[in-house]
Scaffold this active site. Structure first.
Site, PDB file in Angstrom:
ATOM      1  N   THR A 162      54.374 -19.124  35.559  1.00  0.00           N
ATOM      2  CA  THR A 162      53.240 -18.675  36.370  1.00  0.00           C
ATOM      3  C   THR A 162      52.748 -19.767  37.319  1.00  0.00           C
ATOM      4  O   THR A 162      52.918 -20.962  37.033  1.00  0.00           O
ATOM      5  CB  THR A 162      52.091 -18.256  35.429  1.00  0.00           C
ATOM      6  OG1 THR A 162      50.915 -18.022  36.191  1.00  0.00           O
ATOM      7  CG2 THR A 162      51.768 -19.334  34.404  1.00  0.00           C
ATOM      8  N   ASP A 163      52.071 -19.351  38.386  1.00  0.00           N
ATOM      9  CA  ASP A 163      51.453 -20.332  39.295  1.00  0.00           C
ATOM     10  C   ASP A 163      50.251 -21.024  38.642  1.00  0.00           C
ATOM     11  O   ASP A 163      49.785 -22.053  39.129  1.00  0.00           O
ATOM     12  CB  ASP A 163      51.032 -19.669  40.611  1.00  0.00           C
ATOM     13  CG  ASP A 163      50.014 -18.549  40.457  1.00  0.00           C
ATOM     14  OD1 ASP A 163      49.657 -18.203  39.311  1.00  0.00           O
ATOM     15  OD2 ASP A 163      49.567 -18.006  41.500  1.00  0.00           O
ATOM     16  N   GLU A 164      49.742 -20.459  37.522  1.00  0.00           N
ATOM     17  CA  GLU A 164      48.523 -21.030  36.914  1.00  0.00           C
ATOM     18  C   GLU A 164      48.748 -22.435  36.373  1.00  0.00           C
ATOM     19  O   GLU A 164      47.794 -23.170  36.144  1.00  0.00           O
ATOM     20  CB  GLU A 164      48.001 -20.116  35.801  1.00  0.00           C
ATOM     21  CG  GLU A 164      47.654 -18.743  36.310  1.00  0.00           C
ATOM     22  CD  GLU A 164      46.609 -18.026  35.466  1.00  0.00           C
ATOM     23  OE1 GLU A 164      45.990 -18.651  34.595  1.00  0.00           O
ATOM     24  OE2 GLU A 164      46.430 -16.816  35.701  1.00  0.00           O
TER      25      GLU A 164
ATOM     26  N   TYR B 186      45.823 -20.410  28.147  1.00  0.00           N
ATOM     27  CA  TYR B 186      47.038 -19.703  28.595  1.00  0.00           C
ATOM     28  C   TYR B 186      47.877 -20.597  29.495  1.00  0.00           C
ATOM     29  O   TYR B 186      49.077 -20.810  29.252  1.00  0.00           O
ATOM     30  CB  TYR B 186      46.667 -18.408  29.333  1.00  0.00           C
ATOM     31  CG  TYR B 186      47.804 -17.836  30.160  1.00  0.00           C
ATOM     32  CD1 TYR B 186      48.934 -17.305  29.547  1.00  0.00           C
ATOM     33  CD2 TYR B 186      47.757 -17.856  31.562  1.00  0.00           C
ATOM     34  CE1 TYR B 186      49.989 -16.802  30.306  1.00  0.00           C
ATOM     35  CE2 TYR B 186      48.804 -17.356  32.319  1.00  0.00           C
ATOM     36  CZ  TYR B 186      49.920 -16.823  31.685  1.00  0.00           C
ATOM     37  OH  TYR B 186      50.968 -16.325  32.433  1.00  0.00           O
TER      38      TYR B 186
ATOM     39  N   LYS C  32      51.652 -22.224  28.982  1.00  0.00           N
ATOM     40  CA  LYS C  32      52.784 -21.968  29.880  1.00  0.00           C
ATOM     41  C   LYS C  32      53.301 -23.289  30.463  1.00  0.00           C
ATOM     42  O   LYS C  32      54.506 -23.489  30.602  1.00  0.00           O
ATOM     43  CB  LYS C  32      52.386 -21.011  31.016  1.00  0.00           C
ATOM     44  CG  LYS C  32      52.125 -19.579  30.604  1.00  0.00           C
ATOM     45  CD  LYS C  32      53.336 -18.848  30.056  1.00  0.00           C
ATOM     46  CE  LYS C  32      54.377 -18.517  31.091  1.00  0.00           C
ATOM     47  NZ  LYS C  32      55.473 -17.665  30.518  1.00  0.00           N
TER      48      LYS C  32
HETATM   49  P1  NAD Z   1      52.762  -8.688  29.206  1.00  0.00           P
HETATM   50  O1  NAD Z   1      51.658  -9.225  28.366  1.00  0.00           O
HETATM   51  O2  NAD Z   1      52.609  -7.381  29.883  1.00  0.00           O
HETATM   52  O3  NAD Z   1      54.093  -8.566  28.319  1.00  0.00           O
HETATM   53  C1  NAD Z   1      54.486  -9.558  27.409  1.00  0.00           C
HETATM   54  C2  NAD Z   1      55.554  -8.966  26.496  1.00  0.00           C
HETATM   55  O4  NAD Z   1      55.927  -9.994  25.551  1.00  0.00           O
HETATM   56  C3  NAD Z   1      55.053  -7.769  25.672  1.00  0.00           C
HETATM   57  O5  NAD Z   1      56.013  -6.734  25.700  1.00  0.00           O
HETATM   58  C4  NAD Z   1      54.893  -8.340  24.275  1.00  0.00           C
HETATM   59  O6  NAD Z   1      55.085  -7.382  23.244  1.00  0.00           O
HETATM   60  C5  NAD Z   1      55.977  -9.415  24.248  1.00  0.00           C
HETATM   61  N1  NAD Z   1      55.686 -10.470  23.265  1.00  0.00           N
HETATM   62  C6  NAD Z   1      54.509 -11.132  23.097  1.00  0.00           C
HETATM   63  N2  NAD Z   1      54.606 -12.000  22.078  1.00  0.00           N
HETATM   64  C7  NAD Z   1      55.882 -11.909  21.602  1.00  0.00           C
HETATM   65  C8  NAD Z   1      56.594 -12.569  20.570  1.00  0.00           C
HETATM   66  N3  NAD Z   1      56.011 -13.490  19.802  1.00  0.00           N
HETATM   67  N4  NAD Z   1      57.886 -12.239  20.377  1.00  0.00           N
HETATM   68  C9  NAD Z   1      58.505 -11.295  21.131  1.00  0.00           C
HETATM   69  N5  NAD Z   1      57.863 -10.629  22.111  1.00  0.00           N
HETATM   70  C10 NAD Z   1      56.580 -10.931  22.360  1.00  0.00           C
HETATM   71  O7  NAD Z   1      53.117  -9.851  30.220  1.00  0.00           O
HETATM   72  P2  NAD Z   1      53.578  -9.771  31.731  1.00  0.00           P
HETATM   73  O8  NAD Z   1      52.390  -9.684  32.590  1.00  0.00           O
HETATM   74  O9  NAD Z   1      54.655  -8.771  31.870  1.00  0.00           O
HETATM   75  O10 NAD Z   1      54.183 -11.241  31.913  1.00  0.00           O
HETATM   76  C11 NAD Z   1      55.542 -11.504  31.584  1.00  0.00           C
HETATM   77  C12 NAD Z   1      55.839 -12.968  31.845  1.00  0.00           C
HETATM   78  O11 NAD Z   1      55.601 -13.281  33.209  1.00  0.00           O
HETATM   79  C13 NAD Z   1      54.960 -13.925  31.028  1.00  0.00           C
HETATM   80  O12 NAD Z   1      55.753 -15.002  30.622  1.00  0.00           O
HETATM   81  C14 NAD Z   1      53.898 -14.372  32.020  1.00  0.00           C
HETATM   82  O13 NAD Z   1      53.434 -15.657  31.705  1.00  0.00           O
HETATM   83  C15 NAD Z   1      54.667 -14.360  33.311  1.00  0.00           C
HETATM   84  N6  NAD Z   1      53.875 -14.094  34.527  1.00  0.00           N
HETATM   85  C16 NAD Z   1      53.036 -13.014  34.582  1.00  0.00           C
HETATM   86  C17 NAD Z   1      52.336 -12.755  35.762  1.00  0.00           C
HETATM   87  C18 NAD Z   1      51.410 -11.563  35.899  1.00  0.00           C
HETATM   88  O14 NAD Z   1      50.723 -11.451  36.907  1.00  0.00           O
HETATM   89  N7  NAD Z   1      51.350 -10.656  34.932  1.00  0.00           N
HETATM   90  C19 NAD Z   1      52.501 -13.602  36.862  1.00  0.00           C
HETATM   91  C20 NAD Z   1      53.356 -14.695  36.760  1.00  0.00           C
HETATM   92  C21 NAD Z   1      54.056 -14.919  35.591  1.00  0.00           C
HETATM   93  O1  DAU Z   2      48.478 -16.061  38.529  1.00  0.00           O
HETATM   94  C1  DAU Z   2      49.394 -15.461  37.661  1.00  0.00           C
HETATM   95  C2  DAU Z   2      48.664 -14.936  36.445  1.00  0.00           C
HETATM   96  O2  DAU Z   2      47.975 -13.755  36.850  1.00  0.00           O
HETATM   97  C3  DAU Z   2      49.589 -14.632  35.274  1.00  0.00           C
HETATM   98  O3  DAU Z   2      50.185 -15.819  34.841  1.00  0.00           O
HETATM   99  C4  DAU Z   2      48.806 -13.983  34.124  1.00  0.00           C
HETATM  100  O4  DAU Z   2      49.698 -13.630  33.077  1.00  0.00           O
HETATM  101  C5  DAU Z   2      48.116 -12.751  34.655  1.00  0.00           C
HETATM  102  O5  DAU Z   2      47.331 -12.165  33.639  1.00  0.00           O
HETATM  103  C6  DAU Z   2      47.244 -13.089  35.852  1.00  0.00           C
HETATM  104  O6  DAU Z   2      46.136 -13.917  35.434  1.00  0.00           O
HETATM  105  P1  DAU Z   2      44.666 -13.717  36.018  1.00  0.00           P
HETATM  106  O7  DAU Z   2      43.690 -14.332  35.103  1.00  0.00           O
HETATM  107  O8  DAU Z   2      44.626 -14.144  37.448  1.00  0.00           O
HETATM  108  O9  DAU Z   2      44.595 -12.112  35.994  1.00  0.00           O
HETATM  109  P2  DAU Z   2      43.383 -11.130  35.717  1.00  0.00           P
HETATM  110  O10 DAU Z   2      43.810  -9.762  36.148  1.00  0.00           O
HETATM  111  O11 DAU Z   2      42.855 -11.278  34.338  1.00  0.00           O
HETATM  112  O12 DAU Z   2      42.257 -11.648  36.711  1.00  0.00           O
HETATM  113  C7  DAU Z   2      42.440 -11.669  38.121  1.00  0.00           C
HETATM  114  C8  DAU Z   2      41.176 -12.207  38.738  1.00  0.00           C
HETATM  115  O13 DAU Z   2      40.115 -11.240  38.553  1.00  0.00           O
HETATM  116  C9  DAU Z   2      40.657 -13.486  38.101  1.00  0.00           C
HETATM  117  O14 DAU Z   2      40.021 -14.294  39.098  1.00  0.00           O
HETATM  118  C10 DAU Z   2      39.609 -13.006  37.093  1.00  0.00           C
HETATM  119  C11 DAU Z   2      39.033 -11.786  37.774  1.00  0.00           C
HETATM  120  N1  DAU Z   2      38.578 -10.701  36.891  1.00  0.00           N
HETATM  121  C12 DAU Z   2      39.403 -10.275  35.897  1.00  0.00           C
HETATM  122  C13 DAU Z   2      39.025  -9.251  35.049  1.00  0.00           C
HETATM  123  C14 DAU Z   2      39.941  -8.782  33.932  1.00  0.00           C
HETATM  124  C15 DAU Z   2      37.337 -10.103  37.103  1.00  0.00           C
HETATM  125  O15 DAU Z   2      36.590 -10.487  38.023  1.00  0.00           O
HETATM  126  N2  DAU Z   2      36.963  -9.098  36.270  1.00  0.00           N
HETATM  127  C16 DAU Z   2      37.733  -8.645  35.241  1.00  0.00           C
HETATM  128  O16 DAU Z   2      37.324  -7.722  34.491  1.00  0.00           O
END
Ligand code: NAD
Ligand code: DAU
Length: 349
Positions: A132-134, A157, A161
């Site tokens: 992730t970019d975080e 988190y 990562k």
């Molecule tokens: P998600 O939470 O939707 O899915 C995660 C999956 O991992 C789920 O299916 C869960 O059951 C599985 N999982 C969790 N713990 C596990 C374990 N111990 N063993 C086996 N499986 C397990 O997540 P996502 O949003 O699809 O993100 C996927 C990947 O991409 C993550 O590594 C996340 O850090 C990265 N990522 C997400 C975002 C985003 O915006 N969602 C952005 C950048 C990177």
């Molecule tokens: O940047 C990549 C990341 O983006 C991934 O690595 C994470 O897995 C993914 O969950 C996401 O993280 P964020 O914390 O950015 O996502 P979230 O949707 O929780 O929040 C997006 C923005 O909105 C953040 O600034 C927090 C804000 N927010 C979030 C929620 C859930 C609100 O203002 N209200 C809310 O209820």
């Protein structure tokens, strides 16, 4: 089948789109989906490909080292695309240890298992870690994260990562494990669990519930349509350089408040409500502790080296997303009612 590819976390949001793309595009690859099926894992996300001859689901926990070692010994995968993670920043604030177990220890278990079965011949093998970019921390009003930006994670988190990224690079530098890493910005699109900002707002607007905006709403994120992320992962997996990192972004920065207002307008149109109706649901709430002000990605490298550029604009992607949620009531109500979790407990325990 020419290649056996393990995708971890493919029942989740991004993983399910990656698995679908690979299963359909590469019929000569066998795709294994290893997933624990936590609250975020949902096999309904993969209904359309579950009977494909080149797809297999394996229920399991990456934290369980002996299970992982046995699985790798038995299946002898050629490559791993590692997405399984605890992914929600807010959950990491209430339960950091779960993030250490899955994101750090789980990743190291996979690295060990891959190293052990590949150690005599690393050629044509690849461990792809999806990150992730975080990990780069927070930006002020100016600047972009490049692949050389120093790590500076702030939430449990992002710290977990960042740690997993360091382990992946350490296995490359120490043991020669063939690896590649990508760090992507915020994804949005179908199958997104409705506790993250965009799907939560879609669900709440539909049900006339408050839209919780943290702090002053001026926090800024870069958004990428999830299918475009899957396309980028395909490119990095096949053409990324061994040992390298690629930033993936949408060239699409939004302040949260502007994004929520845009979504409100779009939903008013889709639901046949008077424009301005949904905006009244916006409620400013207590801020997230340690909230990073701004993330923004410099995606020049992946654009120049691998030719990646998002295929849809934000307007197109957001409309596709809203349409998907409005026509997938059953998915949404199963996820929000917890029915699918009960089903999994009965099915697997
Ligand atoms: P998600 O939470 O939707 O899915 C995660 C999956 O991992 C789920 O299916 C869960 O059951 C599985 N999982 C969790 N713990 C596990 C374990 N111990 N063993 C086996 N499986 C397990 O997540 P996502 O949003 O699809 O993100 C996927 C990947 O991409 C993550 O590594 C996340 O850090 C990265 N990522 C997400 C975002 C985003 O915006 N969602 C952005 C950048 C990177
Ligand atoms: O940047 C990549 C990341 O983006 C991934 O690595 C994470 O897995 C993914 O969950 C996401 O993280 P964020 O914390 O950015 O996502 P979230 O949707 O929780 O929040 C997006 C923005 O909105 C953040 O600034 C927090 C804000 N927010 C979030 C929620 C859930 C609100 O203002 N209200 C809310 O209820």
């Amino acid at each position: 089948m020419s290649k056996k590819i393990l995708i971890t976390g493919a029942a989740g949001f991004i993983g399910s789109h990656v698995a679908r793309l690979f299963v359909i595009k590469y019929p000569d690859y066998k795709i294994y989906n290893l997933d624990k099926l936590t609250y975020a894992g949902n096999l309904e996300n993969l209904k359309d490909i579950e009977n494909s001859p080149n797809y297999q689901f394996i229920k399991g926990d990456i934290v369980d080292a002996s299970f992982i070692n046995n699985l790798f010994e038995t299946e002898r995968f050629d490559a791993v695309i590692h997405l399984a993670a605890e992914s929600h920043v807010d959950r990491s604030i209430t339960n950091p240890l779960e993030f250490v177990y899955t994101n750090v220890i789980g990743t190291v278990n996979l690295l060990n298992a891959a190293k052990n079965i590949w150690k005599d011949d690393f050629s044509n093998k690849r461990f792809y870690h999806v990150s992730t970019d975080e990990v780069y921390g927070a930006l002020g009003a100016e600047g972009l994260f490049t692949e050389d930006t120093s790590y500076d994670p702030h939430s449990p988190y992002s710290a977990s990562k960042a740690s997993s990224d360091h382990f992946v690079r350490a296995y490359h530098d120490t043991y020669g494990l063939p690896i590649v890493i990508s760090n992507c910005s915020n994804n949005y699109g179908p199958n997104h669990f409705p506790e993250k900002l965009i799907p939560l707002c879609i669900y709440n607007i539909k049900n006339n519930k408050p839209l919780p905006v943290y702090g002053d709403g001026k926090y800024t994120r870069d958004w990428l349509y999830v299918i475009d992320h899957a396309i980028a992962i395909d490119l990095v997996f096949h053409s990324g350089k061994n040992g390298d990192t690629y930033n993936i972004g949408g060239f699409n920065e939004w302040q949260n408040i502007d994004l929520v207002k845009t979504l409100c307008k779009l939903m008013d149109i889709k639901l046949g409500r008077e424009i301005g109706t949904s905006e009244k649901l916006i409620t400013f709430v207590k801020d997230r502790p340690g909230h990073d002000l701004r993330y923004a990605i410099d995606a020049t490298k992946i654009n120049k080296e691998l030719g990646f550029y998002p295929s849809v604009t934000f307007e197109q992607g957001l409309e596709k997303t809203v349409d998907w949620y409005l026509s997938n009531d059953e998915w949404l109500s199963n996820v929000t009612s917890g029915n699918y979790q009960k089903y999994y407990q009965e099915q697997y325990n």
